[in-house]
Design an enzyme around this catalytic site. Sequence first.
Site, PDB file in Angstrom:
ATOM      1  N   PRO A 126      -2.335  -7.487   0.774  1.00  0.00           N
ATOM      2  CG  PRO A 126      -2.255  -9.720   0.146  1.00  0.00           C
ATOM      3  CD  PRO A 126      -1.445  -8.656   0.795  1.00  0.00           C
TER       4      PRO A 126
ATOM      5  NE  ARG B 271       7.759  -5.828  -2.477  1.00  0.00           N
ATOM      6  CZ  ARG B 271       9.085  -5.714  -2.423  1.00  0.00           C
ATOM      7  NH1 ARG B 271       9.636  -4.773  -1.670  1.00  0.00           N
ATOM      8  NH2 ARG B 271       9.859  -6.517  -3.132  1.00  0.00           N
TER       9      ARG B 271
ATOM     10  CB  VAL C 141      -3.601   0.665  -4.328  1.00  0.00           C
ATOM     11  CG1 VAL C 141      -4.096   0.190  -2.964  1.00  0.00           C
ATOM     12  CG2 VAL C 141      -4.276  -0.091  -5.461  1.00  0.00           C
ATOM     13  N   GLY C 142      -5.394   3.266  -2.974  1.00  0.00           N
ATOM     14  CA  GLY C 142      -6.736   3.536  -2.467  1.00  0.00           C
ATOM     15  C   GLY C 142      -7.537   4.499  -3.314  1.00  0.00           C
ATOM     16  CD  GLU C 143      -6.469   9.709  -3.353  1.00  0.00           C
ATOM     17  OE1 GLU C 143      -5.640  10.092  -4.209  1.00  0.00           O
ATOM     18  OE2 GLU C 143      -6.848  10.433  -2.420  1.00  0.00           O
TER      19      GLU C 143
ATOM     20  N   GLY D 199      -9.003   4.095   8.367  1.00  0.00           N
ATOM     21  CA  GLY D 199      -9.680   2.886   7.921  1.00  0.00           C
ATOM     22  C   GLY D 199      -8.921   2.180   6.832  1.00  0.00           C
ATOM     23  CB  THR D 200      -6.067   3.316   4.829  1.00  0.00           C
ATOM     24  OG1 THR D 200      -5.416   3.975   5.924  1.00  0.00           O
ATOM     25  CG2 THR D 200      -6.911   4.348   4.100  1.00  0.00           C
TER      26      THR D 200
ATOM     27  CB  ALA E 285       0.193   2.935   2.081  1.00  0.00           C
TER      28      ALA E 285
ATOM     29  CB  THR F 106      -5.136  -3.377   4.292  1.00  0.00           C
ATOM     30  OG1 THR F 106      -3.806  -3.517   3.789  1.00  0.00           O
ATOM     31  CG2 THR F 106      -5.221  -3.998   5.673  1.00  0.00           C
TER      32      THR F 106
END
Length: 732
Positions: free
Chosen positions: A619, A615, A690-692, A469-470, A512, A621
């Site tokens: 933006p 970087r 960046v997700g965490e 889902g990322t 990522a 996702t």
Amino acid sequence: MQFDKPATTNPIDQLKVVGKPIHRIDGELKTTGRAMYAYEWHEKNTPYVYGYPVGSAIAKGHVKSIDVAAAKKSPGVLAVVTTLDVGDREKGKFNTAKLFGGSEIQHYHQAVAVVVAETFEQARAAAGLVKVDYEAEDGTYDLRAAMPSAKKPDESTKPETAVGDFERTFKSAEVTLNQTYTTPDQSHSMMEPHASIAVWDGDEVTVWTSSQMIDWWRTDLATTLGVDKEKVHLMSPFIGGGFGGKLFLRADAVLAAFGSKAAGRPVKVALPRPLMPNNTTHRPATIQRIRIGAGRDGKITAIGHESWSGDLEGGGPETAVNQTRLLYAGANRMTAMHLATLDLPEGNAMRAPGEAPGLMALEIAIDEIAEKVGMDPIQFRIINDTQVDPENPERPFSMRNLIGCLELGAKKFGWSERPKAASHRDGDWLIGMGVAAAFRDNLVVPSGARVKLGNDGVVTVETDMTDIGTGSYTIIAQTAAEMMGVGIDKVAVQLGDSRFPVSAGSGGQFGANSSTSGVYAACVKLREAIAAKLGFNSENAVFENGEVRSGDRSVPLADAAGDEGLVGEDTMKWGDLTKTHQQSTFGAHFVEVGVDAFTGETRVRRMLAVCAAGRILNPITARSQVIGAMTMGAGGALSEELAVDTRRGFFVNHDLAGYEVPVHADIPHQEVIFMDEVDPMSSPMKAKGVGELGLCGVSAAIANAIYNATGIRVRHYPITLDKLIGELPEVA
């Protein structure tokens, strides 16, 4: 390819596709229902049948016997496989608890049998007829009670650090804080349950499953089944969320494989929601003692952080002190982790393990010491910033802009209008603002990919990377498009298949950056192959607009492919840059809350996250990841807690009715700002995860906002109304 020196200018820097707000290329499949998740996989004329698991009714002990006679006679039943039938098995590398096999019971709801029948309803009904005779043993289920027996964890976890003389400096500090904070056990609670389909063809098994890490699962499943790894084919093209709960092989895949073998049919197994919290992993509870000494000028002179957590024998700690080793300056430092043996279900990774629960405590403590000093909490954080690893000052951060995040966030959020504690009302609501720093290490792991160029000019990427889902499909497509000089419509991405090169997988915020770097490496190989075939110098060849150009000569990519096509394959491996430079991501979370002056109900009114994470590859996702993490942080602050029955050793509220996660009505306007940053030390993509980061610090920002609203300091999560209401009459 080896990444062992900082990235210089490369094709990614063109930013024609990478960095653009491109919508998910898999979005249409998902919104139209054509994306097949694990349990939904189907092929024409395939007679699927259903497996239903039976979970242990005790938390510790042994299975004496299992009576399956009634279950086997039940309508539609094809097979019943018990843990005694399977016998003791090697459990593989990545799990602490075994998943299935043998008589030992290590935790509640451990799988003890699977019933296979023609229909789901028949399998479920028959599972209720399985009779298990147990020999129960006493267990340890209470972390606080187990604190005296806690030990130093294995050295591989780096259980202790010490710099300077913490104890002496803390005792002599002008201003001190000495407080204890607690975080509860938490459940991943992803939308898609753990689910698998298994089918055997001779001695080979194919498994469609919901896995974050294809190669880890494949390896451990082969070990558990006792077959060669090459005999296992694993596929997981679409995943409905994981948060770390699908990092490691789970019981559904094992039960499906054994059930299919016994029934001689393709078997579907999904863990029922009430089985998931106890049968799978969870975020373990922590007890954290934080001591901070500071001068009247606000400078930290001593900082100490100790954490206690528990796990099964052989497990590891919740590394809640990690961020304290790196986030703030201070010459005298101490951190320590203590691990108790608990007979609860396995504690393991859940989104931002370590930093997420650690910052829930540390960022309240920072606010408390700032108040004691008499300083604004943002200013306190700024003056204690450090540009070097405070435990190793010779090692600078590769990129660190925490101050920029705090200052920009304060301006955007209107921090200057923050009221004094318990001084602002809006009708019956007490209003307050809170802030917390965000920190998460930047991890990278080896990641491979295969890139093919067809004679139709389409670039196809194959890697066993997963998309939970990322947005992996999209950023991988963007990377290949940028490298090969084509539009994203000319890129096809195939993920989640063990036949493809082994990737980083999805976890640890490394997915990522690592997986796109692997695609970068494979594209470099493909560019070299194309240049060689065309007689170009690969270093001078320009790939753009669907062509390859060198000097005054240009050739369409499709022509370069020829009839056979061309292939590039490589794995990105990592050098020692992390030894010379600390690589981390930073941010600042701002929250405004309202607390009902009479009931203690807390409502989040608005949220802002400012992130500095290299970087940003996409933006859209990336923002989606951050607002999802912010939502999880709200749940952690206000409602999420696995309630432990300390007599029988299980999580009582093991479903989504009793384990309360935020819903739409709980979440107000969320704003996300990404700082303009690239980090050449991180990867050729110059990106970071960046997700965490989006989760780290959120819960503490809410706790600090509640204090600002009410003047009531709560140090024990979740901050439910019962922890406020006793002091509210005086406040109101």
